[in-house]
Write a protein that holds these residues in place. Structure first.
Motif, PDB file in Angstrom:
ATOM      1  N   ASP A  26      -6.722  39.979   8.203  1.00  0.00           N
ATOM      2  CA  ASP A  26      -6.930  38.530   8.128  1.00  0.00           C
ATOM      3  C   ASP A  26      -7.880  38.183   6.987  1.00  0.00           C
ATOM      4  OD1 ASP A  26      -5.272  38.198  10.260  1.00  0.00           O
ATOM      5  OD2 ASP A  26      -6.721  37.152  11.532  1.00  0.00           O
ATOM      6  N   TRP A  27      -8.952  38.960   6.865  1.00  0.00           N
ATOM      7  CA  TRP A  27      -9.926  38.678   5.811  1.00  0.00           C
ATOM      8  C   TRP A  27      -9.297  38.826   4.434  1.00  0.00           C
ATOM      9  CZ3 TRP A  27     -13.859  36.106   4.433  1.00  0.00           C
ATOM     10  CH2 TRP A  27     -14.499  36.400   3.227  1.00  0.00           C
ATOM     11  N   ASN A  28      -8.537  39.861   4.243  1.00  0.00           N
ATOM     12  CA  ASN A  28      -7.910  40.087   2.939  1.00  0.00           C
ATOM     13  C   ASN A  28      -6.945  38.960   2.589  1.00  0.00           C
ATOM     14  OD1 ASN A  28      -9.321  42.460   2.561  1.00  0.00           O
ATOM     15  ND2 ASN A  28      -7.708  43.752   3.421  1.00  0.00           N
ATOM     16  N   SER A  29      -6.216  38.489   3.587  1.00  0.00           N
ATOM     17  CA  SER A  29      -5.281  37.378   3.362  1.00  0.00           C
ATOM     18  C   SER A  29      -6.033  36.112   2.971  1.00  0.00           C
ATOM     19  CB  SER A  29      -4.468  37.131   4.636  1.00  0.00           C
ATOM     20  OG  SER A  29      -3.671  35.983   4.489  1.00  0.00           O
ATOM     21  N   PHE A  30      -7.110  35.817   3.702  1.00  0.00           N
ATOM     22  CA  PHE A  30      -7.894  34.608   3.419  1.00  0.00           C
ATOM     23  C   PHE A  30      -8.648  34.710   2.106  1.00  0.00           C
ATOM     24  CE2 PHE A  30     -12.158  32.583   3.979  1.00  0.00           C
ATOM     25  CZ  PHE A  30     -11.734  31.263   3.864  1.00  0.00           C
ATOM     26  N   SER A  31      -9.363  35.810   1.917  1.00  0.00           N
ATOM     27  CA  SER A  31     -10.239  35.917   0.741  1.00  0.00           C
ATOM     28  C   SER A  31      -9.443  35.957  -0.565  1.00  0.00           C
ATOM     29  CB  SER A  31     -11.146  37.142   0.851  1.00  0.00           C
ATOM     30  OG  SER A  31     -10.393  38.336   0.879  1.00  0.00           O
ATOM     31  N   SER A  32      -8.199  36.429  -0.516  1.00  0.00           N
ATOM     32  CA  SER A  32      -7.387  36.481  -1.732  1.00  0.00           C
ATOM     33  C   SER A  32      -7.053  35.086  -2.261  1.00  0.00           C
ATOM     34  CB  SER A  32      -6.090  37.258  -1.469  1.00  0.00           C
ATOM     35  OG  SER A  32      -5.235  36.513  -0.607  1.00  0.00           O
ATOM     36  N   LYS A  33      -7.229  34.084  -1.410  1.00  0.00           N
ATOM     37  CA  LYS A  33      -6.893  32.713  -1.802  1.00  0.00           C
ATOM     38  C   LYS A  33      -8.134  31.876  -2.156  1.00  0.00           C
ATOM     39  CE  LYS A  33      -2.679  32.841   0.924  1.00  0.00           C
ATOM     40  NZ  LYS A  33      -1.879  33.136  -0.274  1.00  0.00           N
ATOM     41  N   LEU A  34      -9.302  32.487  -2.090  1.00  0.00           N
ATOM     42  CA  LEU A  34     -10.524  31.766  -2.432  1.00  0.00           C
ATOM     43  C   LEU A  34     -10.735  31.739  -3.951  1.00  0.00           C
ATOM     44  CD1 LEU A  34     -12.991  33.145   0.262  1.00  0.00           C
ATOM     45  CD2 LEU A  34     -11.942  30.872   0.199  1.00  0.00           C
ATOM     46  N   THR A  35     -11.143  30.587  -4.443  1.00  0.00           N
ATOM     47  CA  THR A  35     -11.425  30.425  -5.866  1.00  0.00           C
ATOM     48  C   THR A  35     -12.882  30.008  -6.027  1.00  0.00           C
ATOM     49  OG1 THR A  35      -9.175  29.688  -6.281  1.00  0.00           O
ATOM     50  CG2 THR A  35     -10.811  29.161  -7.966  1.00  0.00           C
ATOM     51  N   ARG A  36     -13.571  30.681  -6.930  1.00  0.00           N
ATOM     52  CA  ARG A  36     -14.970  30.328  -7.213  1.00  0.00           C
ATOM     53  C   ARG A  36     -15.013  29.116  -8.137  1.00  0.00           C
ATOM     54  NH1 ARG A  36     -20.196  33.909  -8.608  1.00  0.00           N
ATOM     55  NH2 ARG A  36     -21.311  32.397  -9.867  1.00  0.00           N
ATOM     56  N   ARG A  37     -15.862  28.160  -7.796  1.00  0.00           N
ATOM     57  CA  ARG A  37     -16.071  26.980  -8.646  1.00  0.00           C
ATOM     58  C   ARG A  37     -17.562  26.833  -8.909  1.00  0.00           C
ATOM     59  NH1 ARG A  37     -13.354  21.691  -6.440  1.00  0.00           N
ATOM     60  NH2 ARG A  37     -14.100  22.348  -4.408  1.00  0.00           N
ATOM     61  N   ASP A  38     -17.945  26.853 -10.179  1.00  0.00           N
ATOM     62  CA  ASP A  38     -19.332  26.636 -10.576  1.00  0.00           C
ATOM     63  C   ASP A  38     -19.431  25.209 -11.102  1.00  0.00           C
ATOM     64  OD1 ASP A  38     -20.513  29.293 -10.120  1.00  0.00           O
ATOM     65  OD2 ASP A  38     -19.085  29.925 -11.652  1.00  0.00           O
ATOM     66  N   ILE A  39     -20.191  24.370 -10.387  1.00  0.00           N
ATOM     67  CA  ILE A  39     -20.225  22.940 -10.700  1.00  0.00           C
ATOM     68  C   ILE A  39     -21.643  22.554 -11.118  1.00  0.00           C
ATOM     69  CG2 ILE A  39     -19.758  20.625  -9.818  1.00  0.00           C
ATOM     70  CD1 ILE A  39     -17.916  21.917  -7.743  1.00  0.00           C
ATOM     71  N   PRO A  40     -21.790  21.945 -12.286  1.00  0.00           N
ATOM     72  CA  PRO A  40     -23.134  21.547 -12.742  1.00  0.00           C
ATOM     73  C   PRO A  40     -23.762  20.500 -11.817  1.00  0.00           C
ATOM     74  CG  PRO A  40     -21.521  21.421 -14.534  1.00  0.00           C
ATOM     75  CD  PRO A  40     -20.757  21.614 -13.267  1.00  0.00           C
ATOM     76  N   LYS A  41     -25.079  20.410 -11.871  1.00  0.00           N
ATOM     77  CA  LYS A  41     -25.792  19.414 -11.062  1.00  0.00           C
ATOM     78  C   LYS A  41     -25.367  18.003 -11.470  1.00  0.00           C
ATOM     79  CE  LYS A  41     -30.207  18.723 -11.727  1.00  0.00           C
ATOM     80  NZ  LYS A  41     -31.664  18.968 -11.925  1.00  0.00           N
ATOM     81  N   LYS A  42     -25.494  17.095 -10.499  1.00  0.00           N
ATOM     82  CA  LYS A  42     -25.173  15.675 -10.695  1.00  0.00           C
ATOM     83  C   LYS A  42     -23.704  15.454 -11.065  1.00  0.00           C
ATOM     84  CE  LYS A  42     -29.853  14.325 -11.995  1.00  0.00           C
ATOM     85  NZ  LYS A  42     -30.726  13.741 -13.009  1.00  0.00           N
ATOM     86  N   THR A  43     -22.822  16.296 -10.521  1.00  0.00           N
ATOM     87  CA  THR A  43     -21.388  16.143 -10.751  1.00  0.00           C
ATOM     88  C   THR A  43     -20.712  15.659  -9.476  1.00  0.00           C
ATOM     89  OG1 THR A  43     -21.357  17.943 -12.366  1.00  0.00           O
ATOM     90  CG2 THR A  43     -19.254  17.342 -11.383  1.00  0.00           C
ATOM     91  N   THR A  44     -19.969  14.557  -9.566  1.00  0.00           N
ATOM     92  CA  THR A  44     -19.153  14.113  -8.445  1.00  0.00           C
ATOM     93  C   THR A  44     -17.839  14.886  -8.510  1.00  0.00           C
ATOM     94  OG1 THR A  44     -20.155  11.914  -8.412  1.00  0.00           O
ATOM     95  CG2 THR A  44     -17.986  12.134  -7.391  1.00  0.00           C
TER      96      THR A  44
END
Length: 198
Positions: A26-44
């Protein structure tokens, strides 16, 4: 903090593991679909009128939930989310209708996100999908419910003290105008409260 992809994913798994046992499959199935997003401060990163397409886990940073107004000073901040919490405009995510509020980073923020379509696939193939949905729904409910109850039951000073008792280190990161909006007082009244208790 170790920021390798594996270490970042393990933060999420450890958080979920506190609540429910998760199989490797289950973890492998879920984690394979996660995307990292780095968002600067004060961003809507979700505007009102847009449909929420993500459920995210905050690896680091602070997110504000607020209702925008034509006059920025009239915006209503109704919640904050912090490190190791889920964040989403989940009502919009669930209904596929435009959000009535916005999500904004107050600091540089790192999220791990899953899209609506990917989560539907996870729902159909694992038990973890239901857990993610439940935790996100509970998080949004608690944010809204806590603010409503504190506005009704506590003084402004008690509301201020209550906001950050669990995370006193973050108070320096949040502008006072957002804190005053959250506890339902003017910035001037908040300044007086802070002087009284300092």
């Amino acid at each position: 903090m170790n920021t390798t992809p594996e270490a970042t994913l393990e933060v999420v798994r450890a958080h979920l593991h506190q609540i429910s046992e998760i199989t490797d499959t289950d973890w492998n199935s879920f984690s394979s679909k996660l995307t990292r997003r780095d968002i600067p401060k004060k961003t809507t990163f979700l505007a009102s009128g847009s449909i929420e397409n993500h459920i995210s886990f905050i690896i680091s940073g602070i997110v504000r939930l607020y209702i925008p107004k034509p006059e920025p000073s009239k915006e209503i901040t109704f919640g904050f989310s912090f490190k190791e919490q889920f964040i989403s405009a989940y009502d919009s995510f669930l209904t596929r209708r435009p959000s009535l509020y916005e999500l904004q980073t107050l600091t540089d923020t790192t999220l791990l996100s899953i899209t609506y379509d990917d989560l539907q696939e996870v729902y159909n193939t694992t038990k973890i999908g239901n857990l993610i949905g439940r935790l996100t729904a509970e998080r949004l409910f608690l944010i809204k419910s806590k603010r409503e109850q504190t506005l009704l039951n506590y003084t402004a000073e008690e509301r201020y003290l209550d906001v950050f008792k669990a995370r006193p280190e973050v108070i320096k990161e949040i502008p006072l105008k957002y804190i005053s909006s959250y506890i339902g007082v003017t910035p001037q009244a908040l300044s007086r409260i802070r002087k009284r208790i300092s």
